[in-house]
Write an enzyme that holds these catalytic residues in place. Structure first.
Site, PDB file in Angstrom:
ATOM      1  CB  ALA A 116       1.196  89.418  28.126  1.00  0.00           C
TER       2      ALA A 116
ATOM      3  N   PRO B 218      -7.383  97.381  24.733  1.00  0.00           N
ATOM      4  CG  PRO B 218      -9.676  97.449  25.089  1.00  0.00           C
ATOM      5  CD  PRO B 218      -8.613  96.650  24.404  1.00  0.00           C
TER       6      PRO B 218
ATOM      7  CG  ASP C 248      -2.384  87.459  31.156  1.00  0.00           C
ATOM      8  OD1 ASP C 248      -3.172  86.545  31.452  1.00  0.00           O
ATOM      9  OD2 ASP C 248      -2.572  88.649  31.492  1.00  0.00           O
TER      10      ASP C 248
HETATM   11  C1  MEV Z   1      -4.698  88.074  34.806  1.00  0.00           C
HETATM   12  O1  MEV Z   1      -4.966  88.093  33.415  1.00  0.00           O
HETATM   13  C2  MEV Z   1      -5.120  86.766  35.405  1.00  0.00           C
HETATM   14  C3  MEV Z   1      -4.850  86.583  36.902  1.00  0.00           C
HETATM   15  O2  MEV Z   1      -5.201  85.226  37.203  1.00  0.00           O
HETATM   16  C4  MEV Z   1      -3.403  86.834  37.253  1.00  0.00           C
HETATM   17  C5  MEV Z   1      -2.446  85.789  36.704  1.00  0.00           C
HETATM   18  O3  MEV Z   1      -2.849  84.704  36.320  1.00  0.00           O
HETATM   19  O4  MEV Z   1      -1.238  86.084  36.707  1.00  0.00           O
HETATM   20  C6  MEV Z   1      -5.722  87.493  37.736  1.00  0.00           C
END
Ligand code: MEV
Length: 311
Positions: A107, A98, A149
């Site tokens: 990513a 999603p 990510d």
């Molecule tokens: C995004 O999946 C996770 C956050 O911590 C942003 C990041 O780590 O870049 C919100």
């Protein structure tokens, strides 16, 4: 035709604090994938046509500059794979992850594009090089990505991640049975991260203390994951959700799903990813996965599913 794929991801603990140099834990979600196929086009012109079906986008590469994430990932991979690309190619992207929901769709798309191009030109790229390229693209999605990510998706293994300090894949002590539910609101990671930064700038001591508390939970959860202590892990996830609420990145629909998962017997539940919408994640005993899934649907989850991360 050449094909390659990359998984989605879920952050178990530590989102947002990880942007401020605290550790975080993430796992790949192998059942959700972005799939990229490449085939030669019957044309004399050396041009590349990109078709992203789920994003409802199709374009010739030369029509977009490097501010476009798909074009950027493609050019980075082409530069690494070949000094020239005289062929005319079609790159097709399909995904079951999603979008804008906290599960790493951006990513995963970059990693799958890079893997497919490397495979097409028959070169081998180390997981770290793929992750580094995908990180360049992550910076387009939001200015200050931590890198978690692209790393967990490139290595496709459970990951303990602390920016520039400690990045380690590890083996789970026990399988993780997860149930995820989407609260019905989408959010852009960049906006949510920018909101946290504003509040951190306004109240640095409060936010630094929250981030440090999250980091301590992550270190405890890392041990629990390695030792397979799922009860303890669930409690740490609950505590992390409270800290995310204090950072104002949760919202009522997410909180309602988290509550209903706990009431239905989950070991722990929290939002996952940037928050302000998107998915929540519940850790469950395999025997209660069905009950928790049903509870999430009844509580209004727009999209809910169970998945397992195996040792
Ligand atoms: C995004 O999946 C996770 C956050 O911590 C942003 C990041 O780590 O870049 C919100």
């Amino acid at each position: 035709m050449i094909e390659a794929s990359a998984p989605g991801k879920a952050i178990l603990l530590g989102e947002h604090a990880v942007v401020y140099d605290q550790p975080a834990l993430a796992v790949p979600l192998p059942d959700l994938r972005t799939l990229v196929s490449i085939q030669q086009l019957a044309s004399d012109r050396a041009s590349i046509y990109i078709e992203a079906i789920d994003l409802d986008q199709s374009f010739w590469l030369h029509e977009r500059d490097d501010r476009d994430p798909l074009a950027c990932a493609t050019r980075l991979a082409l530069t690494a794979a070949t000094s020239s690309h005289p062929q005319s190619l079609q790159i097709q992207i399909r995904s079951s992850i999603p979008i804008a929901a906290g599960l790493g769709s951006g990513a995963a798309t970059s990693v799958a594009i890079i893997r497919a191009i490397a495979a097409y030109f028959d070169i081998s790229l180390a997981d770290q090089s793929i992750s580094d390229m995908a990180f360049q693209v992550e910076k387009l999605h939001h200015g200050t990505p931590s890198g978690i990510d692209n790393t967990v998706i490139s290595f496709e293994k459970p990951l303990y991640f602390q920016q520039e300090k400690h990045c380690q894949t590890f083996v789970l002590g026990k399988d993780l049975q997860l149930v995820l539910g989407h609260c019905g609101v989408t959010s852009q990671t960049g906006d949510v991260v920018a909101g946290v930064r504003k509040r951190w700038q306004a109240e640095p001591m409060t936010y630094d203390a929250l981030f440090k508390e999250v980091g301590d939970l992550v270190d405890q959860a890392y041990r629990a994951l390695i030792e397979g202590k799922l009860q303890a892990l669930g409690e740490l996830m609950n505590a992390n959700h409270s800290l995310l609420q204090s950072m104002a990145v949760s919202q009522p629909e997410l909180d309602a799903l988290v509550e209903s998962a706990r009431d239905a017997g989950a070991l722990g539940a929290k939002l996952t990813g940037a928050g302000a919408g998107g998915f929540m994640i519940a850790l469950v005993e395999p025997s209660s996965a069905g009950t928790v899934l049903k509870a999430l649907v009844e509580a209004g989850a727009q999209h809910a599913f169970t998945t397992k991360v195996s040792t």
